[in-house]
Scaffold this motif. Structure first.
Motif, short mmCIF file in Angstrom:
data_model
loop_
_atom_site.label_atom_id
_atom_site.label_comp_id
_atom_site.label_asym_id
_atom_site.label_seq_id
_atom_site.Cartn_x
_atom_site.Cartn_y
_atom_site.Cartn_z
N VAL A 1 9.11 -4.01 -13.50
CA VAL A 1 8.33 -3.75 -14.71
C VAL A 1 7.93 -5.05 -15.39
CG1 VAL A 1 10.56 -3.26 -15.80
CG2 VAL A 1 8.50 -2.84 -17.05
N ALA A 2 8.79 -6.07 -15.31
CA ALA A 2 8.50 -7.33 -15.98
C ALA A 2 7.33 -8.06 -15.32
CB ALA A 2 9.74 -8.23 -15.99
N ILE B 1 4.32 1.06 -22.46
CA ILE B 1 3.95 -0.28 -21.96
C ILE B 1 2.58 -0.23 -21.30
CG2 ILE B 1 4.55 -2.05 -20.27
CD1 ILE B 1 7.50 -1.42 -20.85
N ARG B 2 2.40 0.78 -20.44
CA ARG B 2 1.12 0.93 -19.74
C ARG B 2 -0.03 1.12 -20.73
NH1 ARG B 2 -3.12 1.12 -18.38
NH2 ARG B 2 -4.22 2.21 -16.70
N ALA C 1 8.16 -4.99 -21.84
CA ALA C 1 8.58 -4.95 -20.44
C ALA C 1 9.78 -5.87 -20.22
CB ALA C 1 7.43 -5.36 -19.53
N MET D 1 7.82 3.20 -19.99
CA MET D 1 6.77 2.70 -19.09
C MET D 1 5.39 3.18 -19.54
SD MET D 1 7.37 0.55 -16.81
CE MET D 1 5.99 0.57 -15.70
N ASN E 1 12.61 3.24 -14.36
CA ASN E 1 11.19 2.95 -14.12
C ASN E 1 10.33 4.20 -14.07
OD1 ASN E 1 10.92 0.07 -13.93
ND2 ASN E 1 12.26 0.21 -12.14
#
Lengths: 315, 287
Positions: free
Chosen positions: B125-126, A273-274, A291, A270, A249
């Motif tokens: 995260v999901a 994704i962000r 995610a 991450m 993470n």
């Protein structure tokens, strides 16, 4: 007990007492359960749902169902559009690099410190307080402080290197400098928890065993290997699993130290994704798909570790 | 005798290794504090100096002179309001649930609790993307004050603190509860007058973790902040990050802000470090 012989009046009373009992249980439990269901369970399924849409956060009604398109985009690319596939696999690769290097460090360094503290030298409690201190600080403050330590011209680390006649290193803008900076910051920031957990395990070991083994002619490293380490195997398992999850993470350290550079070499999953979540070209559906893929990977790795550990313990 | 002396030697070696290591550990922090009192000139010319030659408050003065752009005290107040409300609500809600999972008896109690614990495996995260979509739909990001709801409420369903509190409650002897019941106390009375005071230390630990988690959170508030886009409603952490990533990044001011943000944390830590460390060590033993 004597259930059969209850008359209607008694039955009614029992029924009412039971109803009241369950009302009390519900009153204590429901606020939490509602929040838990709304903000932990529901989002899990909602996230899967979103991942099948070209999702619009600000006008959900205008979202269009696209089936597996987001997953296809992330994993294989669609036709000529391969940019998301590149991002996904690059982010995954960078995340895995970090996990593979950070986890051994984040177990080994705390283990060594915990062993030293467990010897209980003078002031050992103060040492424990010092090593735990960075853990309570926030990543944004730590990002500022460590970005400056690694600064090329005004940084403390290059200052020390210069003092010994070395050349300044451009830590945050070159590799492997950028990864080293991220790893050093991570170790400094996060070893506290594992140190305390491993230390609590070591404390439980009967110290007379150590003495007996040393009387039998074992040296201290043999004692550690054959008595201490097996005794804290539970704590080791907990630390390894939680550390692997935490390392997967990772977000704040690269986001604040390197901004993902140089040339995206520290842009972890991450961060990709962000990046898809907000902004003018946001693709929340794609972010959700990425995610979920990442979440699946984390679950598989955790379960794999549990199975491996169970086998290792049984052997 | 041989063992005694080897123990003594080992303690000595451990002491010196730990001393050197802990100096290395504290050096970045001490240097950062010192550097925040350096002038712009000294920042470049006296890189290694831990204590500035001409200490100055200029960085701090500049920071506070620029409150319209970087309202750091406002950010601290925001973070404090959010973390306090979150912690207070969480302690009440989670300890009530912990009461139901430990003192009260009902069918499937342990099964339901087991399921709760298992869900800790779901990777967070999901949940970020759907949660974001939810809080937007609730209208919580429509104005600054309401955006605090998005930072206070979703975490209230967290399992970790409930787990800590429940582990403590379940070790409270049954006789204590039974005798209170015979004395005519209702469950509400038992909860507030008996269990709450007895469980103070567990509540303190759970509360510390809730507060620290909320105060230090970065990723989620940064998502919220990027939508609200009003610097007055940033948390301390997102505010600091915005200073660091701004185009005219100013070393001295930013470092001063970072130091201001960590000083209260370090002071509080000094007072409660034993509680925090004890709380962490229990999570490993009873995992």
């Amino acid at each position: 007990m004597a259930k059969k012989f209850l008359n209607p009046e008694q039955k009614k009373r029992r029924y009412l007492a039971n109803a009241k009992r369950y009302a009390v249980i519900g009153a204590f439990l429901l606020p939490y359960i509602i929040l838990f269901a709304t903000f932990f369970i529901y989002p899990f399924f909602y996230g899967i749902y979103i991942s099948f849409f070209r999702w619009n956060v600000f006008d959900t009604a205008s979202s269009t169902f696209v089936g597996f398109e987001n997953y296809q985009k992330a994993l294989f690319g669609i036709g000529d559009i391969t940019i998301w596939r590149e991002y996904f696999w690059l982010g995954l690769k960078n995340t895995l690099i970090f996990v593979l290097i950070s986890v051994p460090l984040l177990i080994l360094v705390p283990l060594i410190i915990a062993i030293l503290i467990d010897i209980q030298p003078r002031g050992y409690k103060a040492f424990r307080v010092i090593f735990f201190l960075p853990t309570v600080l926030s990543i944004s403050a730590i990002g500022i402080i460590w970005k400056w330590q690694f600064d090329t011209n005004n940084g403390f680390i290059n200052g020390i290197i210069n003092l010994f006649g070395g050349e300044s290193v451009s830590w945050l803008n070159t590799q492997p400098g950028a990864w080293i900076a991220i790893l050093v910051t991570t170790v400094w920031w996060t070893i506290g928890t594992n140190t305390v957990i491993l230390g609590a395990g070591l404390k439980e070991v009967d110290k007379q065993l150590y003495e007996a083994a040393e009387l039998d002619g074992c040296n201290y490293f043999q004692v550690l290997r054959h008595i201490s380490l097996p005794a804290i195997s539970n704590q080791m398992i907990i630390c390894t699993i939680t550390t692997v999850i935490a390392s997967f993470n990772i977000y704040g350290q690269p986001a604040l130290l390197t901004g993902g550079g140089p040339e995206r070499s520290t842009t972890v999953l991450m961060m990709f994704i962000r990046g898809q979540l907000t902004g003018t070209n946001a693709q929340p559906g794609l972010a959700a798909a990425m995610a979920i893929l990442m979440g699946l990977l984390i679950i598989m790795v955790s379960i794999g570790q549990l199975i491996y550990n169970r086998r290792a313990v049984n052997r | 005798m041989a063992i005694r002396s080897s123990v003594r030697r080992r303690k000595r070696v451990a002491f010196w290794v730990l001393l050197v290591l802990s100096i290395v550990w504290m050096l970045p922090l001490v240097w950062a504090i010192g550097t925040s009192f350096k002038s712009a000139e000294e920042i470049t010319n006296n890189v290694l100096g831990i204590i500035p030659m001409n200490a100055t408050f200029k960085n701090y003065q500049d920071l506070f002179a620029d409150v319209s752009q970087y309202p750091i005290l406002r950010w601290m107040a925001n973070s404090f309001i959010i973390a306090s409300l979150h912690t207070a609500l969480y302690l009440v809600i989670a300890s009530a649930a912990a009461y139901a999972f430990s003192i009260l008896r009902w069918k499937y109690r342990n099964l339901v609790f087991g399921i709760l614990i298992t869900t800790m495996m779901i990777p967070s995260v999901a949940n970020i993307i759907p949660l974001f979509s939810m809080v937007v739909n609730f209208g919580w990001l429509n104005d600054g004050w309401r955006s605090f709801l998005a930072l206070i409420i979703p975490g209230l369903g967290g399992v970790f603190g409930l787990f800590i509190i429940r582990q403590f409650f379940i070790n409270i002897p049954r006789e204590v509860v039974e005798s209170a019941r015979i004395d005519g106390l209702s469950d509400l009375g038992i909860f507030f007058r008996i269990i709450f005071p007895l469980g103070k230390s567990a509540l303190m630990v759970a509360g510390l973790f809730a507060f620290m988690g909320s105060w230090n959170d970065y990723l989620w508030p940064s998502i919220i902040g990027s939508v609200v886009m009003d610097p007055n409603f940033l948390t301390l952490q997102t505010g600091l990050a915005s200073m660091q990533s701004s185009n005219n990044y100013e070393y001295g001011k930013t470092m001063a802000a970072a130091i201001i943000s960590i000083i209260p944390v370090i002071i509080v830590y000094m007072f409660v470090q034993d509680k925090i460390i004890e709380g962490v060590s229990h999570t490993g033993l009873k995992g």
